[in-house]
Design a protein around this motif. Structure first.
Motif, PDB file in Angstrom:
ATOM      1  N   ARG A 226      -9.797  -0.911  17.113  1.00 50.75           N
ATOM      2  CA  ARG A 226     -11.515  -1.091  17.080  1.00 50.75           C
ATOM      3  C   ARG A 226     -12.130  -0.009  16.098  1.00 50.75           C
ATOM      4  NH1 ARG A 226     -13.767  -3.181  22.937  1.00 50.75           N
ATOM      5  NH2 ARG A 226     -15.661  -3.112  21.644  1.00 50.75           N
ATOM      6  N   SER A 227     -11.183   1.115  16.005  1.00 55.56           N
ATOM      7  CA  SER A 227     -11.566   2.234  15.204  1.00 55.56           C
ATOM      8  C   SER A 227     -10.972   2.451  13.713  1.00 55.56           C
ATOM      9  CB  SER A 227     -11.187   3.475  15.768  1.00 55.56           C
ATOM     10  OG  SER A 227      -9.948   3.917  16.050  1.00 55.56           O
ATOM     11  N   SER A 228     -10.220   1.094  13.325  1.00 52.66           N
ATOM     12  CA  SER A 228      -9.436   1.181  12.245  1.00 52.66           C
ATOM     13  C   SER A 228     -10.699   1.006  11.058  1.00 52.66           C
ATOM     14  CB  SER A 228      -8.363   0.072  12.160  1.00 52.66           C
ATOM     15  OG  SER A 228      -9.171  -1.120  12.351  1.00 52.66           O
ATOM     16  N   ASP A 229      -9.781   1.116   9.727  1.00 49.18           N
ATOM     17  CA  ASP A 229     -10.611   0.702   8.545  1.00 49.18           C
ATOM     18  C   ASP A 229     -10.491  -0.802   8.213  1.00 49.18           C
ATOM     19  OD1 ASP A 229     -11.541   3.429   7.576  1.00 49.18           O
ATOM     20  OD2 ASP A 229      -9.473   3.999   7.834  1.00 49.18           O
ATOM     21  N   LEU A 230      -8.955  -1.155   8.560  1.00 49.80           N
ATOM     22  CA  LEU A 230      -9.076  -2.486   8.071  1.00 49.80           C
ATOM     23  C   LEU A 230      -8.042  -3.218   9.205  1.00 49.80           C
ATOM     24  CD1 LEU A 230      -9.167  -5.206   6.127  1.00 49.80           C
ATOM     25  CD2 LEU A 230      -7.180  -3.987   4.995  1.00 49.80           C
ATOM     26  N   VAL A 231      -8.313  -4.441   9.763  1.00 50.93           N
ATOM     27  CA  VAL A 231      -7.572  -5.090  10.579  1.00 50.93           C
ATOM     28  C   VAL A 231      -6.851  -6.414   9.621  1.00 50.93           C
ATOM     29  CG1 VAL A 231      -7.216  -6.576  12.548  1.00 50.93           C
ATOM     30  CG2 VAL A 231      -8.416  -4.599  12.564  1.00 50.93           C
ATOM     31  N   VAL A 232      -5.534  -6.574   9.791  1.00 49.95           N
ATOM     32  CA  VAL A 232      -5.076  -7.762   8.995  1.00 49.95           C
ATOM     33  C   VAL A 232      -4.358  -8.510  10.045  1.00 49.95           C
ATOM     34  CG1 VAL A 232      -3.357  -8.364   7.451  1.00 49.95           C
ATOM     35  CG2 VAL A 232      -4.573  -6.407   7.127  1.00 49.95           C
ATOM     36  N   SER A 233      -4.450  -9.914  10.166  1.00 48.52           N
ATOM     37  CA  SER A 233      -4.051 -10.852  11.197  1.00 48.52           C
ATOM     38  C   SER A 233      -3.639 -12.072  10.721  1.00 48.52           C
ATOM     39  CB  SER A 233      -4.915 -11.101  12.533  1.00 48.52           C
ATOM     40  OG  SER A 233      -5.924 -11.441  11.945  1.00 48.52           O
ATOM     41  N   ASN A 234      -2.930 -12.797  11.277  1.00 43.90           N
ATOM     42  CA  ASN A 234      -2.486 -14.132  10.829  1.00 43.90           C
ATOM     43  C   ASN A 234      -3.430 -15.240  10.907  1.00 43.90           C
ATOM     44  OD1 ASN A 234       0.373 -15.807   9.850  1.00 43.90           O
ATOM     45  ND2 ASN A 234      -0.942 -17.028  11.439  1.00 43.90           N
ATOM     46  N   GLY A 235      -3.926 -15.106  12.132  1.00 44.17           N
ATOM     47  CA  GLY A 235      -4.969 -16.129  12.440  1.00 44.17           C
ATOM     48  C   GLY A 235      -4.329 -17.659  12.876  1.00 44.17           C
ATOM     49  N   LEU A 236      -5.120 -18.522  12.754  1.00 46.22           N
ATOM     50  CA  LEU A 236      -4.746 -19.991  12.997  1.00 46.22           C
ATOM     51  C   LEU A 236      -4.195 -20.011  14.554  1.00 46.22           C
ATOM     52  CD1 LEU A 236      -3.191 -20.775   9.706  1.00 46.22           C
ATOM     53  CD2 LEU A 236      -5.330 -21.280  10.234  1.00 46.22           C
TER      54      LEU A 236
ATOM     55  N   VAL B 195       0.757  -1.115  -0.128  1.00 48.35           N
ATOM     56  CA  VAL B 195      -0.012  -0.056  -0.065  1.00 48.35           C
ATOM     57  C   VAL B 195       0.792   1.218   0.031  1.00 48.35           C
ATOM     58  CG1 VAL B 195      -0.210   0.342   2.425  1.00 48.35           C
ATOM     59  CG2 VAL B 195      -2.348   0.794   1.018  1.00 48.35           C
ATOM     60  N   GLY B 196       2.069   1.179   0.337  1.00 48.80           N
ATOM     61  CA  GLY B 196       3.107   2.504   0.493  1.00 48.80           C
ATOM     62  C   GLY B 196       2.434   3.243   1.118  1.00 48.80           C
ATOM     63  N   ASP B 197       2.470   4.563   0.940  1.00 50.51           N
ATOM     64  CA  ASP B 197       1.974   5.649   1.757  1.00 50.51           C
ATOM     65  C   ASP B 197       0.594   5.994   1.640  1.00 50.51           C
ATOM     66  OD1 ASP B 197       1.914   6.916  -0.723  1.00 50.51           O
ATOM     67  OD2 ASP B 197       3.770   8.659  -0.110  1.00 50.51           O
TER      68      ASP B 197
ATOM     69  N   VAL C 166      -8.752  -6.224  -1.327  1.00 47.19           N
ATOM     70  CA  VAL C 166      -9.268  -5.689  -0.042  1.00 47.19           C
ATOM     71  C   VAL C 166      -8.623  -4.424   0.331  1.00 47.19           C
ATOM     72  CG1 VAL C 166      -9.225  -6.168   2.451  1.00 47.19           C
ATOM     73  CG2 VAL C 166      -9.412  -7.911   1.049  1.00 47.19           C
ATOM     74  N   LEU C 167      -7.224  -4.093   0.017  1.00 50.07           N
ATOM     75  CA  LEU C 167      -6.835  -2.903   0.066  1.00 50.07           C
ATOM     76  C   LEU C 167      -7.285  -2.181  -0.861  1.00 50.07           C
ATOM     77  CD1 LEU C 167      -2.988  -3.981   0.724  1.00 50.07           C
ATOM     78  CD2 LEU C 167      -4.472  -3.193   2.429  1.00 50.07           C
ATOM     79  N   ALA C 168      -7.477  -2.448  -2.131  1.00 48.87           N
ATOM     80  CA  ALA C 168      -8.235  -1.750  -3.191  1.00 48.87           C
ATOM     81  C   ALA C 168      -9.359  -1.161  -2.861  1.00 48.87           C
ATOM     82  CB  ALA C 168      -8.208  -2.524  -4.330  1.00 48.87           C
ATOM     83  N   GLY C 169     -10.206  -1.907  -1.967  1.00 48.81           N
ATOM     84  CA  GLY C 169     -11.403  -1.246  -1.544  1.00 48.81           C
ATOM     85  C   GLY C 169     -11.786  -0.410  -0.624  1.00 48.81           C
ATOM     86  N   LEU C 170     -10.380   0.035   0.011  1.00 48.27           N
ATOM     87  CA  LEU C 170     -10.237   1.250   0.939  1.00 48.27           C
ATOM     88  C   LEU C 170     -10.336   2.522   0.335  1.00 48.27           C
ATOM     89  CD1 LEU C 170      -7.461  -0.258   3.467  1.00 48.27           C
ATOM     90  CD2 LEU C 170      -9.650  -0.137   3.652  1.00 48.27           C
ATOM     91  N   ASP C 171     -11.156   3.405   0.790  1.00 42.82           N
ATOM     92  CA  ASP C 171     -11.519   4.777   0.393  1.00 42.82           C
ATOM     93  C   ASP C 171      -9.991   5.575   0.641  1.00 42.82           C
ATOM     94  OD1 ASP C 171     -14.080   4.486  -0.064  1.00 42.82           O
ATOM     95  OD2 ASP C 171     -14.786   5.439   1.589  1.00 42.82           O
ATOM     96  N   GLY C 172      -9.588   6.159  -0.575  1.00 43.11           N
ATOM     97  CA  GLY C 172      -8.331   6.968  -0.569  1.00 43.11           C
ATOM     98  C   GLY C 172      -7.421   6.033  -1.381  1.00 43.11           C
ATOM     99  N   VAL C 173      -7.513   4.807  -1.429  1.00 46.65           N
ATOM    100  CA  VAL C 173      -6.089   4.179  -2.152  1.00 46.65           C
ATOM    101  C   VAL C 173      -6.654   3.816  -3.817  1.00 46.65           C
ATOM    102  CG1 VAL C 173      -5.384   1.648  -2.244  1.00 46.65           C
ATOM    103  CG2 VAL C 173      -5.821   2.545  -0.013  1.00 46.65           C
TER     104      VAL C 173
END
Length: 309
Positions: free
Chosen positions: A82-92, A52-54, A154-161
């Motif tokens: 909890r107020s973010s636009d996206l949370v990325v985690s590893n899971g499992l 995503v860069g900057d 998923v990143l492409a769906g964020l407003d401003g990207v």
């Protein structure tokens, strides 16, 4: 009585005060209007930043040289999650100390991306964790390519990207991952077949072993998490396996103490070296593995050298 008008020095001072107040007000009013992506582990944080860069604010919760199984976050970090636009985690089951905060963010409606949901998952084959999902998917760069491919839309769906800029950065990073994979294939091909065996602090190399044709002899901690501890019978069984396999090296994770690995080397009664790897966490910028690609290249070199000599 006529009021005195301020002199030149007074006017200059007043001007400076007004300018300072305006500048301060401007700083206070300015906010980062980019989308915020909160990432659990520093391995995934590095990858997200490369894609995503900057165009987004990328906030990585796990600090360098930390253990993903046990790290905690502050109340402020939990609130930002909890107020973010996206949370990325590893899971499992990897983020054991963070899972309740990840669950809370999802319950609040925060969009989430779980890397473990988009790859072919392996189960631990041996040890206390046998039959449970193995979260250490990043040890296989081919699976990280799967993560990158699933993360891009998923990143492409964020407003401003900007999707086009994101696509260009993703294509460039995919090329670097493919080059890494080819380098690992070439380096591991030089290891004799009878030495393609791995002993580590805990079960972390299942994905690497499958991808590059290694045998996992065992782990000092017979579990998929660094929070477990070995029993005396566990160590005795592993000593027997080490002797039978003729393993010349025990690989110890850099974020975990290696005293158990060194104790194993002594107990085995054979010449066994302990070599440090970066498998659970990236390091600070001045360490040996500040990025995911750096980490994998350092580990490849150390595994190849350790098992070939």
């Amino acid at each position: 009585m006529t009021a005195r008008r301020p002199g030149g020095r007074g006017r200059a001072l007043a001007g400076l005060l007004v300018a300072a107040a305006l500048a301060l007000a401007g700083c206070t009013a300015t906010t980062d209007d980019r989308p915020r992506v909160v990432v659990s582990t520093n391995v995934l944080g590095d990858v997200v930043g490369e894609l995503v860069g900057d165009q987004a604010e990328v906030m990585t919760l796990m600090k360098p040289d930390a253990d993903p199984h046990s790290f905690q976050v502050s109340a402020q970090e939990a609130a930002r999650l909890r107020s973010s636009d996206l949370v990325v985690s590893n899971g499992l089951g990897l983020e054991e100390g963070l899972q309740r905060h990840l669950d809370a963010a999802a319950a609040d409606g925060v969009r989430t991306f779980v890397a473990g949901d988009v790859v072919e998952v392996l189960d631990h084959a041996t040890g206390d964790a046998a039959g449970t999902p193995d979260p250490h998917l990043w040890t296989d760069p081919a699976r990280m390519l799967d993560v990158v491919d699933a993360l891009q839309p998923v990143l492409a769906g964020l407003d401003g990207v900007d999707p086009e800029q994101l696509a260009a950065r993703t294509a460039a990073y995919r090329g670097r991952l493919e080059a890494l994979d080819a380098e690992m294939v070439a380096a591991f091909a030089a290891i004799p077949a009878d030495r393609r065996a791995l002993v580590t602090n805990h079960h972390v190399f299942g994905y690497l072993a499958q991808r590059f044709d290694f045998r996992v002899v065992g782990a000092v901690v017979p579990s998929g998490t660094t929070l477990a501890a070995p029993s005396s019978s566990d160590l005795a069984d592993l000593v027997t396996a080490v002797r039978e396999a003729g393993v010349p090296v025990v690989f110890a994770e850099s974020s975990s103490p290696d005293r158990l690995a060194r104790a194993l080397a002594r107990e085995a009664g054979v010449q066994v070296r302990v070599v440090e790897l970066y498998t659970e966490s990236l390091t600070a910028a001045d360490g040996g593995a500040p990025t995911y690609l750096d980490m994998m290249r350092a580990n490849t070199e150390r595994i190849a050298d350790g098992l070939s000599s």
